[in-house]
Design a protein around this motif. Structure first.
Motif, mmCIF file in Angstrom:
data_model
loop_
_atom_site.group_PDB
_atom_site.id
_atom_site.type_symbol
_atom_site.label_atom_id
_atom_site.label_comp_id
_atom_site.label_asym_id
_atom_site.label_seq_id
_atom_site.Cartn_x
_atom_site.Cartn_y
_atom_site.Cartn_z
ATOM 1 N N ARG A 89 0.820 -1.212 0.000
ATOM 2 C CA ARG A 89 0.000 0.000 0.000
ATOM 3 C C ARG A 89 0.857 1.267 0.000
ATOM 4 O O ARG A 89 0.409 2.325 0.393
ATOM 5 N N GLY A 90 2.097 1.189 -0.413
ATOM 6 C CA GLY A 90 2.952 2.363 -0.478
ATOM 7 C C GLY A 90 3.897 2.492 0.700
ATOM 8 O O GLY A 90 4.449 3.567 0.936
ATOM 9 N N PHE A 91 4.074 1.405 1.425
ATOM 10 C CA PHE A 91 4.998 1.446 2.563
ATOM 11 C C PHE A 91 6.441 1.542 2.063
ATOM 12 O O PHE A 91 6.768 1.078 0.977
ATOM 13 N N SER A 92 7.294 2.114 2.904
ATOM 14 C CA SER A 92 8.710 2.199 2.543
ATOM 15 C C SER A 92 9.596 1.532 3.584
ATOM 16 O O SER A 92 10.813 1.699 3.573
ATOM 17 N N ASP A 93 8.963 0.773 4.476
ATOM 18 C CA ASP A 93 9.753 -0.009 5.440
ATOM 19 C C ASP A 93 9.035 -1.327 5.726
ATOM 20 O O ASP A 93 7.813 -1.415 5.656
ATOM 21 N N ARG A 94 9.833 -2.334 6.026
ATOM 22 C CA ARG A 94 9.304 -3.680 6.236
ATOM 23 C C ARG A 94 8.344 -3.745 7.417
ATOM 24 O O ARG A 94 7.292 -4.373 7.333
ATOM 25 N N ALA A 95 8.678 -3.116 8.529
ATOM 26 C CA ALA A 95 7.853 -3.233 9.737
ATOM 27 C C ALA A 95 6.423 -2.750 9.500
ATOM 28 O O ALA A 95 5.462 -3.424 9.892
ATOM 29 N N SER A 96 6.259 -1.605 8.867
ATOM 30 C CA SER A 96 4.909 -1.076 8.614
ATOM 31 C C SER A 96 4.135 -1.977 7.657
ATOM 32 O O SER A 96 2.955 -2.272 7.881
#
Length: 158
Positions: A89-96
């Motif tokens: 959904r447009g995340f730029s980090d693995r955790a999110s």
């Protein structure tokens, strides 16, 4: 007729119908049989659709196997496999992205149970179809993509 004969006849009269009913129940219907590969595959496809409908991803997935055909795995048995990659959904980090996938897996609903993710930072899995199918979402290192995979057990074809 003595009391012992009466008791013996009543016991026999009760036991015979009970034995017949038990035998008929064991022989009729499917009871606790496994689902077919096609049935489990259809439920796997439905679970994937729910994930997509609940906006796990943005855009269209790139599907390489849609769980729509049998893959032989034994005499009279087959499995169904689903495989795709898709943008998150447009995340730029693995955790999110991973946390979002965990919540999306909760939305699959009835008949699917999310497995523990305590030891994972990238994969969340749900098991369904009475334990005969699994679906996993793996989050990429940068959180921008998901790999969605699913598989049924080796099940009867007919």
């Amino acid at each position: 007729m003595g009391p012992l004969r009466t008791i013996a006849r009543r016991a026999a009269a009760t036991a015979l119908p009970l034995a017949l009913a038990t035998t008929l129940a064991a022989c009729s219907g499917k009871g606790e049989d496994e689902p077919t590969a096609a049935d489990a595959g259809a439920q796997l496809q439905q679970a994937v659709r729910i994930l997509y409908d609940n906006q796990l991803i943005r855009g269209a997935p790139s599907v390489t196997s849609d769980a729509g055909s049998d893959q032989p795995c034994g005499v009279g048995k087959a499995r169904r496999v689903y495989a795709a990659t898709a943008p998150s959904r447009g995340f730029s980090d693995r955790a999110s992205a991973f946390n979002y996938a965990v919540n999306a897996m909760r939305a699959i609903g009835h008949g699917w149970e999310r497995q523990s993710t305590a030891n994972s930072s990238d994969t969340v899995t749900s098991v369904g179809v009475d334990g005969h199918a699994r679906i996993s979402v793996v989050t990429s290192q940068d959180g921008r993509r998901y790999t969605i995979s699913g598989q049924t057990d080796c099940l009867p074809t007919g």
